[in-house]
Write an enzyme that holds these catalytic residues in place. Structure first.
Site, short mmCIF file in Angstrom:
data_model
loop_
_atom_site.label_atom_id
_atom_site.label_comp_id
_atom_site.label_asym_id
_atom_site.label_seq_id
_atom_site.Cartn_x
_atom_site.Cartn_y
_atom_site.Cartn_z
N ARG A 54 0.86 -1.18 0.00
CA ARG A 54 0.00 0.00 0.00
C ARG A 54 0.90 1.23 0.00
NH1 ARG A 54 2.32 1.78 3.80
NH2 ARG A 54 0.76 3.42 3.87
N GLY A 55 0.23 2.39 -0.10
CA GLY A 55 1.00 3.63 -0.22
C GLY A 55 1.20 3.93 -1.70
N ALA A 56 1.00 5.20 -2.08
CA ALA A 56 0.93 5.55 -3.50
C ALA A 56 2.14 5.06 -4.31
CB ALA A 56 0.79 7.06 -3.63
N GLN A 210 -2.31 2.59 10.03
CA GLN A 210 -1.00 2.57 9.36
C GLN A 210 0.05 3.36 10.14
OE1 GLN A 210 -3.92 3.14 7.80
NE2 GLN A 210 -3.84 2.64 5.64
N ASP A 251 -1.73 10.77 -1.84
CA ASP A 251 -2.02 9.71 -2.82
C ASP A 251 -2.34 10.30 -4.19
OD1 ASP A 251 -3.05 8.93 0.06
OD2 ASP A 251 -2.28 7.15 -0.95
N LYS A 262 -4.72 10.26 3.22
CA LYS A 262 -5.49 9.38 4.11
C LYS A 262 -6.51 10.19 4.92
CE LYS A 262 -5.27 5.80 4.25
NZ LYS A 262 -6.21 4.96 3.46
O1 MRU Z 1 -4.52 3.34 2.15
P1 MRU Z 1 -3.03 3.43 2.08
O2 MRU Z 1 -2.30 2.89 3.25
O3 MRU Z 1 -2.48 2.93 0.76
O4 MRU Z 1 -2.85 4.99 2.07
C1 MRU Z 1 -1.71 5.60 1.68
C2 MRU Z 1 -1.12 6.25 2.83
O5 MRU Z 1 -0.44 5.62 3.59
C3 MRU Z 1 -1.31 7.66 3.07
O6 MRU Z 1 -2.43 8.23 2.53
C4 MRU Z 1 -0.03 8.35 2.75
O7 MRU Z 1 0.06 9.53 3.44
C5 MRU Z 1 0.12 8.66 1.30
S1 MRU Z 1 1.75 8.71 0.84
C6 MRU Z 1 1.87 7.32 -0.15
#
Ligand code: MRU
Length: 371
Positions: A54-56, A210, A251, A262
């Site tokens: 996960r994470g962008a 997270q 994201d 998030k």
């Molecule tokens: O739902 P996730 O865990 O994939 O969400 C992403 C994140 O962890 C956050 O939104 C983060 O701040 C974005 S940075 C990739």
């Protein structure tokens, strides 16, 4: 990033079999550290949807390797049949999670690369080359975000006469959300490595935690001091001068500076604005949405299963257990992201430097995107 002293990226090709992609299963961190093999597009799609990765940035890198796996597995009857299969895999991957724009970006980048080539073997090579380039670029851009962002922490540290700089972050925009370094955490790691005292307020980030699970784990692995706080504590800390700086990831951020991140990020930005606390967002260029002007109304917001709100995982007597935390039969809604309007964002930290969260600021750093 080091785990128990060994360097890892979050995704890589298996050393003795480059047809296998390996990931760290983030759905069971920090309770267990396990590495999984991915060899089919279905496995890759599941890994993204169920948030094993996960994470962008990491979602984008996984989609890149997913397209390589799709190319390895596609029928080779003809170039057309091969391409139809690859495009279908791209659609399958893109449907897994809607908000992180890196996903569609990585799929489209791979398709654009291979579609210009005639020979199927050359297309497979190119899919691999593109996946590797996406992953390497992600790590390199995050490293550079750290180099640019550390100046903000350094300046506050000097102003405070060397007392620890308190940075608040939300969710996990760390090493685990990218291929290496992270975005929001990159300036923090850079400051810590330079010997600048820094302390992190880690929002727990309900419903999947997270922050409490992943950000806390990776900061601990790197030796950065932190405290986990419940999601609604940030405003109180800011009112009492206990937050010097907020840095979050994103994201998807529009070229006009609206930041999707998030769920809960918007409330932190409001509190920061009310208390004069600088609110920065760190992102690589792969996370910009170059088409959408109004992020608040134009960003697709993922809705996830209500069970993530109703149940929580934890460790009890050494066993990982899931418990219900609501009345039996209670219903819940689970919005994954919100959008912070650009007016609440002090600046964007990118691989090319720091800019204002405005169209002029962003296009000043990325002039090739001017229409
Ligand atoms: O739902 P996730 O865990 O994939 O969400 C992403 C994140 O962890 C956050 O939104 C983060 O701040 C974005 S940075 C990739």
């Amino acid at each position: 990033m080091n785990v128990h002293g060994k360097h890892y990226r979050t995704i890589w090709l298996k050393e003795d079999d480059p047809r296998v992609v390996q990931i760290i299963d983030q759905s069971i961190l920090p309770f267990k550290f396990e590495i999984l093999d991915l060899t089919t597009v279905d496995q890759v799609a599941h890994a993204i949807k169920a948030m094993l990765v996960r994470g962008a940035g990491l979602i984008g890198a996984t989609a890149g390797y997913g397209m390589y796996i799709a190319a390895l597995n596609a029928p080779r009857d003809s170039r057309e049949v091969f391409l139809v299969s690859l495009r279908a895999a791209g659609e399958q991957l893109k449907a897994t999670r809607p908000t992180a724009i890196n996903l569609a970006w990585a799929v489209e980048r791979t398709l654009a690369a291979v579609e210009g080539v005639q020979d199927i073997e050359a297309m497979i090579d190119l899919a691999l080359h593109t996946a590797t380039a996406i992953a390497d670029e992600d790590a390199d851009y995050c490293r550079r975000i750290g180099e640019h962002g550390v100046s903000l922490i350094e300046e506050i540290s000097q102003r405070k006469g060397g007392k620890p700089v308190n940075v608040l972050t939300h969710c996990n925009a760390g090493w685990l959300a990218f291929v290496d370094y992270g975005t929001a955490t990159a300036p923090i790691y850079a400051a810590h490595d330079k010997g600048i005292p820094v302390h992190v307020w880690v929002d727990e980030t309900r419903p999947r935690n997270q922050g409490a699970r992943l950000t806390a784990w990776e900061l601990g692995q790197h030796g950065v001091p932190f405290d986990i706080i419940a999601d609604n504590v940030g405003g109180h800390l800011m009112q009492h001068g206990l937050v010097d700086l907020v840095i979050t990831g994103t994201d998807r951020t529009t070229y006009t500076g609206d930041v999707a991140n998030k769920i809960g990020t918007y409330l932190k930005a409001l509190a920061a604005n009310d208390n004069g606390v600088p609110f920065y967002v760190a992102l690589p260029s792969s996370t910009f949405d170059w088409e959408t002007r109004d992020g608040v109304h134009g960003t697709p917001i993922e809705e996830r299963d209500a069970t993530e709100v109703i149940y929580m995982d934890g460790v009890h007597d050494g066993e990982v257990v899931t418990v219900r935390i609501t009345p039996e039969g209670a219903t819940a809604k689970n919005y994954g992201f919100d959008v912070t309007p650009a007016r609440l964002v002090t600046g964007l930290i990118t691989e090319r430097g720091i800019c204002a969260a405005t169209e002029e600021g962003v296009l000043g750093l990325y002039p090739e995107k001017r229409k």
